[in-house]
Write a protein that holds these residues in place. Structure first.
Motif, mmCIF file in Angstrom:
data_model
loop_
_atom_site.group_PDB
_atom_site.id
_atom_site.type_symbol
_atom_site.label_atom_id
_atom_site.label_comp_id
_atom_site.label_asym_id
_atom_site.label_seq_id
_atom_site.Cartn_x
_atom_site.Cartn_y
_atom_site.Cartn_z
ATOM 1 N N TYR A 495 146.155 -1.323 10.547
ATOM 2 C CA TYR A 495 146.444 0.207 10.376
ATOM 3 C C TYR A 495 146.902 0.242 12.020
ATOM 4 O O TYR A 495 146.011 0.507 13.106
ATOM 5 C CB TYR A 495 144.937 0.826 10.326
ATOM 6 N N PRO A 496 148.166 0.365 12.197
ATOM 7 C CA PRO A 496 148.667 0.541 13.723
ATOM 8 C C PRO A 496 148.729 2.001 14.159
ATOM 9 O O PRO A 496 148.834 2.956 13.408
ATOM 10 C CB PRO A 496 150.280 0.139 13.441
ATOM 11 N N LEU A 497 148.413 2.082 15.509
ATOM 12 C CA LEU A 497 148.090 3.438 15.893
ATOM 13 C C LEU A 497 149.292 3.672 17.039
ATOM 14 O O LEU A 497 150.256 3.544 17.099
ATOM 15 C CB LEU A 497 146.772 3.750 16.331
ATOM 16 N N GLY A 498 148.762 3.353 18.474
ATOM 17 C CA GLY A 498 149.557 3.472 19.491
ATOM 18 C C GLY A 498 150.434 2.411 19.759
ATOM 19 O O GLY A 498 150.402 1.453 19.058
ATOM 20 N N ILE A 499 151.646 2.742 20.217
ATOM 21 C CA ILE A 499 152.764 1.895 20.186
ATOM 22 C C ILE A 499 153.749 2.039 21.250
ATOM 23 O O ILE A 499 153.764 3.146 21.853
ATOM 24 C CB ILE A 499 153.788 2.124 19.024
ATOM 25 N N THR A 500 154.146 0.723 22.160
ATOM 26 C CA THR A 500 154.913 1.015 23.292
ATOM 27 C C THR A 500 155.682 -0.084 23.521
ATOM 28 O O THR A 500 155.550 -1.171 22.662
ATOM 29 C CB THR A 500 153.965 0.844 24.527
ATOM 30 N N THR A 501 156.414 -0.329 24.304
ATOM 31 C CA THR A 501 157.474 -1.613 24.557
ATOM 32 C C THR A 501 157.529 -1.850 26.241
ATOM 33 O O THR A 501 156.882 -1.209 26.865
ATOM 34 C CB THR A 501 159.055 -1.175 24.151
ATOM 35 N N ASP A 502 157.834 -3.235 26.439
ATOM 36 C CA ASP A 502 157.861 -3.576 27.722
ATOM 37 C C ASP A 502 159.381 -4.173 28.388
ATOM 38 O O ASP A 502 160.198 -3.924 27.297
ATOM 39 C CB ASP A 502 156.806 -4.941 27.784
ATOM 40 N N SER A 503 159.473 -4.543 29.308
ATOM 41 C CA SER A 503 160.726 -4.977 30.072
ATOM 42 C C SER A 503 161.685 -6.015 29.077
ATOM 43 O O SER A 503 162.640 -6.421 29.279
ATOM 44 C CB SER A 503 160.549 -5.383 31.490
ATOM 45 N N GLN A 504 160.844 -6.791 28.295
ATOM 46 C CA GLN A 504 161.249 -7.956 27.603
ATOM 47 C C GLN A 504 161.464 -7.626 26.209
ATOM 48 O O GLN A 504 161.952 -8.534 25.300
ATOM 49 C CB GLN A 504 160.305 -9.009 27.494
ATOM 50 N N SER A 505 161.546 -6.270 25.939
ATOM 51 C CA SER A 505 161.850 -5.397 24.587
ATOM 52 C C SER A 505 160.715 -6.141 23.563
ATOM 53 O O SER A 505 161.029 -5.881 22.302
ATOM 54 C CB SER A 505 163.057 -5.871 23.916
ATOM 55 N N HIS A 506 159.692 -6.502 23.896
ATOM 56 C CA HIS A 506 158.512 -6.693 23.084
ATOM 57 C C HIS A 506 157.996 -5.300 22.648
ATOM 58 O O HIS A 506 158.090 -4.561 23.337
ATOM 59 C CB HIS A 506 157.230 -7.435 23.885
ATOM 60 N N ILE A 507 157.567 -5.206 21.366
ATOM 61 C CA ILE A 507 156.913 -4.017 20.827
ATOM 62 C C ILE A 507 155.370 -4.255 20.599
ATOM 63 O O ILE A 507 155.014 -5.443 20.108
ATOM 64 C CB ILE A 507 157.711 -3.791 19.350
ATOM 65 N N LEU A 508 154.709 -3.585 21.266
ATOM 66 C CA LEU A 508 153.095 -3.505 21.248
ATOM 67 C C LEU A 508 152.603 -2.635 20.458
ATOM 68 O O LEU A 508 152.985 -1.282 20.495
ATOM 69 C CB LEU A 508 152.522 -3.683 22.642
ATOM 70 N N THR A 509 151.605 -2.794 19.468
ATOM 71 C CA THR A 509 150.877 -1.700 18.829
ATOM 72 C C THR A 509 149.601 -1.925 18.606
ATOM 73 O O THR A 509 149.025 -3.081 18.501
ATOM 74 C CB THR A 509 151.691 -1.385 17.470
ATOM 75 N N ALA A 510 148.747 -0.976 18.607
ATOM 76 C CA ALA A 510 147.300 -1.048 18.717
ATOM 77 C C ALA A 510 146.850 -1.132 17.237
ATOM 78 O O ALA A 510 147.396 -0.392 16.392
ATOM 79 C CB ALA A 510 146.535 0.149 19.303
ATOM 80 N N ASP A 511 146.133 -2.010 16.827
ATOM 81 C CA ASP A 511 145.404 -2.272 15.538
ATOM 82 C C ASP A 511 144.045 -1.960 15.487
ATOM 83 O O ASP A 511 143.260 -2.929 16.027
ATOM 84 C CB ASP A 511 145.458 -3.861 15.180
ATOM 85 N N TYR A 512 143.733 -0.809 15.275
ATOM 86 C CA TYR A 512 142.347 -0.162 15.519
ATOM 87 C C TYR A 512 141.324 -0.941 14.796
ATOM 88 O O TYR A 512 140.122 -1.101 15.171
ATOM 89 C CB TYR A 512 142.285 1.478 14.910
ATOM 90 N N LYS A 513 141.524 -1.089 13.388
ATOM 91 C CA LYS A 513 140.613 -1.790 12.636
ATOM 92 C C LYS A 513 140.139 -3.344 13.069
ATOM 93 O O LYS A 513 139.168 -3.644 12.913
ATOM 94 C CB LYS A 513 140.912 -1.949 11.094
ATOM 95 N N ASN A 514 141.303 -4.091 13.774
ATOM 96 C CA ASN A 514 140.898 -5.508 14.281
ATOM 97 C C ASN A 514 140.724 -5.615 15.640
ATOM 98 O O ASN A 514 140.554 -6.719 16.247
ATOM 99 C CB ASN A 514 142.146 -6.291 13.806
ATOM 100 N N ASP A 515 140.529 -4.410 16.391
ATOM 101 C CA ASP A 515 140.677 -4.298 17.713
ATOM 102 C C ASP A 515 140.951 -5.276 18.475
ATOM 103 O O ASP A 515 140.730 -6.064 19.382
ATOM 104 C CB ASP A 515 138.594 -4.960 17.915
ATOM 105 N N CYS A 516 142.473 -5.100 18.247
ATOM 106 C CA CYS A 516 143.389 -5.873 19.116
ATOM 107 C C CYS A 516 144.563 -5.081 19.008
ATOM 108 O O CYS A 516 144.899 -4.093 18.514
ATOM 109 C CB CYS A 516 143.699 -7.294 18.269
ATOM 110 N N VAL A 517 145.496 -5.761 20.094
ATOM 111 C CA VAL A 517 146.868 -5.378 20.064
ATOM 112 C C VAL A 517 147.862 -6.305 19.646
ATOM 113 O O VAL A 517 147.796 -7.548 19.938
ATOM 114 C CB VAL A 517 147.334 -4.781 21.731
#
Length: 565
Positions: A495-517
């Protein structure tokens, strides 16, 4: 020769050499006339000859011959054993209970895999080796220049010592030349190995072309790619220069004139990274390559002091972050001190839906109740966008200064992304090329849709309802959907929630149910998880140094995490 009276000869039968070709044996790859078909059929009765009209040549699949039962064709494929099997194999106990498929079903999958690997070799790995070779050559050129500068320094110092020390000068220069030659020889050997690997890759690409363009299934199954070996990039050799330390002119010339320090070639396994196709947001600017840390680490934790659930975080700078919770107040915190610097209350007196920071450093927030997007300038709130029949949700600021706003219809049946320049609508993204909605409809939480722009200008949205991250390009064309990775840390649905990207064009998204990114690359390939003891991760943002900030919904804390070298 006069072209009006001349012509090319027609193809002749491979057997009689005189009659015009009419048929073709797909088994033996022989051209035949009709009269010679019978003769060819009986010439080798151990084969199952597939005779087709010449126009349909190479249309008959050449099934592999069974390795266990000679001359029998393998028309089935055993998934567990990962091999083609014949009818006799199927009657044995060896494949009892195994999943069996027709070999032609597996063929397309195998071709796709080969083509993907060929594409990676051709478009990613080989160009990366080209870059590495260029890097080594540049280092060698720079080494020549720097050693030249070193020699000049020694010569200049030698002139001050006159004739008495000429021999000593030549001795030291000889030491430098010996070190230089040793390092250059080492780098040349390294370069030769890289060029050899590049040649192997080209040969592999060519062999894949032959296999893919052939109708010979055995040839396809015989392709064994060395791509895993090629993915392991060579070590990066970085020479260290000796230093010249001049001494004062005294009696013992050899000691006092100066010495050349020792040098080395260091080896860095992570010195190179695979070449990616990405456009920089600024012409001529290429960000430094950063590798993922083996173990992400928590740098600091900020207690926001909210009494209710924390939803999102946005970086104002590398020292300050904005936060929102289930509260009417937007708070600005000092990252280093963890102290509250400023509070802004929404116009409506109700909590905002989402926040973002513009290029100029202004705070933007969306509010679902009055259907507005607002901007805070000098602590004064100005309405930028007011919607009709649509409700704003996630919002972000783009590299060009525009705003991307996620919105859903009043009846919650439609969702779309709209790009605004100020209050002017520039672009709407809602459907794919077939007219199918890109995003899910319906509301699952008060906040469940987040959006960000990647460095390559892709638009990335976390779609809670679809349990996916949906990525489209700048023109709004679907690039991919990321639906999570297994095994998940807590084996819960994605269940993805917050999302952001970094200088390497990685995409990071918060996984609320699994307590991880989740970290994925710009093409949707999973790279790793970040957990760091997270509790209900919800909102995300990245500062200019690629530090990750995670708003934890349950304990109302923001964690600053370092995950790149």
């Amino acid at each position: 020769m006069d072209p009006r009276t001349s012509a090319q000869d027609v193809m002749r039968c491979d057997l009689c050499k005189t009659a015009v070709v009419q048929m073709h044996c797909d088994t033996c790859l022989v051209n035949l006339c009709k009269a010679c078909v019978g003769e060819h059929m009986i010439s080798d009765q151990t084969k199952r000859h597939e005779i087709v009209p010449f126009q349909l040549r190479k249309s008959t699949p050449l099934y592999p011959v069974c390795k266990s039962h000679n001359k029998e064709r393998c028309e089935m494929y055993c998934k567990q054993c990962d091999i083609p099997v014949c009818a006799t194999c199927l009657t044995s106990d060896k494949h009892l209970g195994h999943k069996l498929l027709k070999v032609l079903q597996v063929l397309d999958e195998k071709k796709d895999k080969i083509l993907k690997e060929q594409t990676e070799l051709k478009e990613t790995i080989y160009p990366t080796y080209e870059d590495i070779a260029s890097d080594v050559q540049n280092r060698m050129s720079q080494l020549q220049k720097e050693y030249g500068d070193l020699s000049t320094a020694i010569t200049k110092h030698g002139e001050d010592w006159h004739r008495e020390i000429d021999k000593l000068v030549m001795k030291l220069k000889a030491e430098v030349d010996e070190i230089k030659n040793t390092q250059l020889q080492t780098l040349q050997k390294h370069l030769d190995e890289i060029n050899k690997t590049m040649s192997d890759i080209k040969d592999e690409i060519d062999s894949m072309d032959v296999a893919v363009n052939s109708n010979n299934i055995s040839k396809l199954f015989s392709v064994r790619s060395e791509i895993d070996r090629h993915r392991n990039l060579p070590e990066k050799l970085v020479p260290s220069l000796p230093k010249f330390a001049p001494g004062k002119i005294q009696a013992e010339f050899s000691k006092l004139f100066g010495t050349v320090s020792s040098s080395s070639l260091t080896s860095d396994k992570h010195g190179y990274s695979m070449k990616t196709k990405q456009k920089s947001q600024e012409a001529g600017f290429s960000p430094p390559v950063k590798q993922l840390l083996d173990e992400p680490e928590t740098v600091t934790t900020i207690d926001t002091g909210y009494d209710r659930y924390l939803y999102n975080v946005a970086c104002l700078s590398d020292k300050e972050i904005w936060t929102i919770a289930d509260d009417k107040t937007m708070k600005l915190y000092s990252i280093n001190q963890g102290s509250l610097l400023k509070s802004i209350t929404t116009k409506s007196g109700n909590r905002p839906t989402d926040i973002a920071v513009t290029k100029s450093g202004d705070l933007v927030y969306s509010y679902y109740s009055d259907k507005t997007v607002n901007i805070v300038k000098n602590e004064k709130i100005e309405e930028v966008i007011r919607l009709q029949n649509w409700i704003p949700d996630g919002v972000c600021s783009t590299s060009s200064g525009d705003l991307l706003v996620i919105m859903y219809s009043d009846d919650s049946k439609q969702t779309k992304v709209v790009c605004y320049s100020g209050s002017t609508e520039k672009q709407t993204i809602q459907f794919d090329d077939k007219g199918i909605p890109l995003y899910s409809s319906g509301r699952y939480f008060n906040i469940y849709l987040y959006i960000t722009e990647n460095r390559n200008l892709d638009i990335c949205m976390s779609d809670f309802g679809a349990k996916a991250v949906v990525v489209v390009n700048q023109a709004g064309k679907l690039r991919f959907r990321y639906t999570g990775h297994t095994p998940a840390p807590k084996n819960q649905p994605f269940y993805p929630l917050g999302i952001t990207t970094d200088s390497q064009s990685h995409i990071l998204t918060a996984d609320y149910k699994n307590d991880c990114v989740h970290i994925i690359d710009q093409d949707g390939q999973f790279l790793r998880y970040i957990d760091c003891g997270l509790r209900g991760p919800w909102g995300l943002c990245i500062d200019t140094n690629d530090n990750l900030f995670v708003a934890q919904n349950e304990n109302r804390q923001v964690k600053k995490i370092k995950y790149l070298q």
